[in-house]
Design a protein around this motif. Structure first.
Motif, short mmCIF file in Angstrom:
data_model
loop_
_atom_site.label_atom_id
_atom_site.label_comp_id
_atom_site.label_asym_id
_atom_site.label_seq_id
_atom_site.Cartn_x
_atom_site.Cartn_y
_atom_site.Cartn_z
N PHE A 57 -12.69 -5.40 3.28
CA PHE A 57 -11.49 -4.61 3.58
C PHE A 57 -10.43 -5.52 4.19
CE2 PHE A 57 -9.51 -1.31 6.50
CZ PHE A 57 -8.84 -0.66 5.49
N ILE A 58 -9.25 -5.58 3.53
CA ILE A 58 -8.15 -6.43 3.99
C ILE A 58 -7.04 -5.54 4.55
CG2 ILE A 58 -6.46 -8.18 3.31
CD1 ILE A 58 -8.27 -8.76 0.86
N MET A 59 -6.54 -5.89 5.73
CA MET A 59 -5.47 -5.12 6.34
C MET A 59 -4.26 -6.01 6.60
SD MET A 59 -5.15 -2.99 9.87
CE MET A 59 -4.12 -4.28 10.54
N PRO A 60 -3.23 -5.96 5.74
CA PRO A 60 -2.02 -6.74 5.98
C PRO A 60 -1.31 -6.29 7.25
CG PRO A 60 -2.13 -6.00 3.70
CD PRO A 60 -3.19 -5.25 4.45
N ALA A 61 -0.67 -7.23 7.93
CA ALA A 61 0.08 -6.93 9.16
C ALA A 61 1.49 -7.47 9.01
CB ALA A 61 -0.61 -7.57 10.36
N ALA A 62 2.45 -6.74 9.58
CA ALA A 62 3.85 -7.14 9.45
C ALA A 62 4.67 -6.54 10.57
CB ALA A 62 4.40 -6.67 8.10
N SER A 63 5.90 -7.00 10.65
CA SER A 63 6.89 -6.41 11.54
C SER A 63 7.93 -5.71 10.66
CB SER A 63 7.55 -7.49 12.39
OG SER A 63 8.57 -6.93 13.21
N MET A 86 -7.13 1.40 15.10
CA MET A 86 -6.73 2.67 14.49
C MET A 86 -7.08 2.69 13.01
SD MET A 86 -3.05 3.99 15.95
CE MET A 86 -2.15 2.52 15.49
N VAL A 87 -6.75 1.60 12.32
CA VAL A 87 -7.00 1.53 10.88
C VAL A 87 -8.50 1.52 10.58
CG1 VAL A 87 -6.73 0.08 8.83
CG2 VAL A 87 -4.81 0.40 10.40
N SER A 88 -9.23 0.75 11.33
CA SER A 88 -10.68 0.65 11.12
C SER A 88 -11.35 2.01 11.31
CB SER A 88 -11.27 -0.39 12.08
OG SER A 88 -12.64 -0.57 11.82
N ARG A 89 -10.96 2.72 12.36
CA ARG A 89 -11.55 4.04 12.61
C ARG A 89 -11.13 5.04 11.54
NH1 ARG A 89 -9.54 6.36 16.78
NH2 ARG A 89 -8.19 4.75 17.66
N TYR A 90 -9.89 4.94 11.08
CA TYR A 90 -9.40 5.87 10.06
C TYR A 90 -10.20 5.71 8.76
CZ TYR A 90 -6.09 8.57 7.25
OH TYR A 90 -5.51 9.50 6.43
N TYR A 91 -10.42 4.46 8.35
CA TYR A 91 -11.13 4.20 7.10
C TYR A 91 -12.65 4.22 7.26
CZ TYR A 91 -6.93 2.87 4.46
OH TYR A 91 -5.72 2.88 3.80
N GLY A 92 -13.12 4.11 8.51
CA GLY A 92 -14.55 4.09 8.74
C GLY A 92 -15.22 2.81 8.28
N LYS A 93 -14.47 1.71 8.30
CA LYS A 93 -15.05 0.42 7.89
C LYS A 93 -14.36 -0.69 8.68
CE LYS A 93 -13.75 1.10 3.59
NZ LYS A 93 -13.48 0.90 2.14
N PRO A 94 -15.04 -1.81 8.90
CA PRO A 94 -14.44 -2.91 9.66
C PRO A 94 -13.41 -3.66 8.82
CG PRO A 94 -16.61 -3.55 8.87
CD PRO A 94 -16.45 -2.10 8.53
N ILE A 142 3.59 -1.98 -7.88
CA ILE A 142 3.52 -2.08 -9.34
C ILE A 142 2.09 -1.84 -9.80
CG2 ILE A 142 3.85 -3.63 -11.32
CD1 ILE A 142 6.00 -5.08 -9.68
N GLY A 143 1.11 -2.29 -9.02
CA GLY A 143 -0.29 -2.11 -9.38
C GLY A 143 -0.85 -0.74 -9.05
N GLY A 144 -0.01 0.14 -8.49
CA GLY A 144 -0.46 1.50 -8.19
C GLY A 144 -1.10 1.69 -6.84
N ALA A 145 -1.05 0.67 -5.98
CA ALA A 145 -1.66 0.79 -4.64
C ALA A 145 -0.76 1.61 -3.72
CB ALA A 145 -1.89 -0.60 -4.05
N SER A 146 -1.36 2.21 -2.73
CA SER A 146 -0.63 3.05 -1.78
C SER A 146 -0.34 2.30 -0.49
CB SER A 146 -1.44 4.31 -1.46
OG SER A 146 -0.77 5.09 -0.48
N ALA A 147 0.90 2.45 -0.01
CA ALA A 147 1.27 1.84 1.27
C ALA A 147 0.61 2.54 2.44
CB ALA A 147 2.78 1.88 1.45
N SER A 148 0.26 3.80 2.25
CA SER A 148 -0.35 4.57 3.33
C SER A 148 -1.81 4.88 3.00
CB SER A 148 0.44 5.87 3.57
OG SER A 148 0.23 6.79 2.52
N PRO A 149 -2.59 5.20 4.00
CA PRO A 149 -2.26 5.37 5.42
C PRO A 149 -1.69 4.08 6.04
CG PRO A 149 -4.41 6.31 4.94
CD PRO A 149 -4.01 5.52 3.73
#
Length: 367
Positions: A57-63, A86-94, A142-149
């Motif tokens: 699981f990859i979580m990009p970070a930005a300002s 927050m993200v890890s708990r939301y998805y239930g994965k590290p 373009i690849g159909g990925a979602s920005a959210s959650p």
């Protein structure tokens, strides 16, 4: 896999500021954020997308926000742990790794700081190969990925997670939150698996930024070795198309809706003496017009650099009298597809022209 330390940060920030096309934040602010994290926690492991395990699981970070405001507020040191938790708990994965979402003086640095403070690797890829002003403007859309959650946090500790119906809705709601929170937020978005990163990411962007930064720092020495002028060496190494050389005669700038909007007017010097050009921007440079003719437009990169040092000049550092070279760089191939141009083409930004690749526009001028 290799490690990113303080010297690598210096070069990455410089090269990414060039790829930021005038936006992406002040590289000095970005460097401070990343260097402090490295000093406190040690070097960061940079890994290729192919080295990310399947299912990881990859979580990009930005300002997010206006670069001018970010220069005043900076990026805090304590937001990353809460954001990633927050993200890890939301998805239930590290979270296995982080990555940049764009190239720029700040947003190339935020994931380095996050990786150092959380003890995770950073992936050598992003979603733009440059910087764009709106968060849906990434190859993953373009690849159909979602920005959210999408998770967000400000320097005061206000935080939350957005779950939206489209990536443009994510942008619009997050932009409103950014304005409410003082103009900038630290965010985590487009959380993805390894396969999505490999399929739609702009690979090798961190390495390219580092190589560009190193080339800019050593331009004069290496130009001499190659029998070139420093300008020739810079353009050759960067793959740049020379658009205009001039002195800044006017700068119009305003912050509106958590964006920097503006226009910089250039009076020609050297071989361009007697001509005038202007560059319009929305955080990033959108178009370069010389003697009434478009010579480059988004999604190609329009970069202003110092005529002597070739150091990138971001939009918030444009000042009357400064001498700059306007350079066009070819964008990532995916942006030149119909889907890419719908997201970031000139007409999306209100420019009255169709997209023509910078190598064709600049060749017409040279011809």
């Amino acid at each position: 896999m290799r490690e990113i330390g303080i010297q690598e940060i210096e070069d990455i920030a410089l090269g990414a500021a060039l790829l930021g096309a005038g936006g992406g934040g002040d590289p000095y602010i970005g460097k401070l954020t990343a260097i402090q994290a490295i000093k406190e926690h040690g070097p960061v492991k940079l890994i290729d997308p192919e080295e990310v395990p399947d299912g990881a699981f990859i979580m990009p970070a930005a300002s997010m926000g206006a670069p001018t405001i970010l220069t005043e507020k900076g990026v805090g040191a304590n937001e990353f742990a809460k954001l990633f938790d927050m993200v890890s708990r939301y998805y239930g994965k590290p979270v296995y790794a982080t990555m940049p979402m764009e190239a720029g003086g700040v947003n190339s640095m935020v994931p380095i700081a996050a990786a150092a403070r959380l003890g995770i690797p950073m992936v050598d890829a992003d979603g733009m190969g440059r910087a764009f002003p709106e968060l849906q403007m990434v190859t993953f859309t373009i690849g159909g990925a979602s920005a959210s959650p999408m998770a967000f946090i400000d320097e005061k500790g206000n935080s939350g997670i957005l779950d939206t119906v489209t990536n443009k809705w994510t942008e619009d709601i997050a932009r409103a939150a950014t304005m409410t929170c003082g103009g900038t937020l630290t965010i985590a978005l487009f959380c993805m698996d390894a396969e999505t990163c490999r399929s739609f990411g702009v690979k090798g962007i961190v390495t390219r930024s580092e190589e560009l930064g190193r080339a800019i720092r050593h331009a004069k020495d290496r130009a001499s070795e190659a029998g070139l002028t420093p300008e020739q060496y810079f353009l050759q190494f960067a793959g740049g198309h020379k658009l205009f050389k001039g002195k800044i005669s006017d700068v119009l700038r305003e912050t509106r809706g958590a964006f920097n909007f503006g226009k910089v007017v250039l009076e020609g010097i050297g071989e361009d003496k007697g001509s005038q050009a202007y560059v319009e921007f929305q955080n990033e440079n959108l178009s370069c017009v010389v003697s009434g003719e478009y010579l480059a437009t988004t999604p190609d990169l329009i970069c202003l650099v110092d005529t002597e040092t070739f150091m990138p000049v971001p939009t918030d550092a444009l000042k009357y009298g400064k001498r700059v070279l306007a350079v066009g760089l070819e964008c990532f191939d995916m942006w030149r597809t119909p889907a890419g141009l719908e997201l970031v083409g000139p007409r999306y930004f209100g420019l009255d022209t169709d997209y023509i690749p910078v190598e064709k526009r600049s060749a017409r001028k040279e011809g």
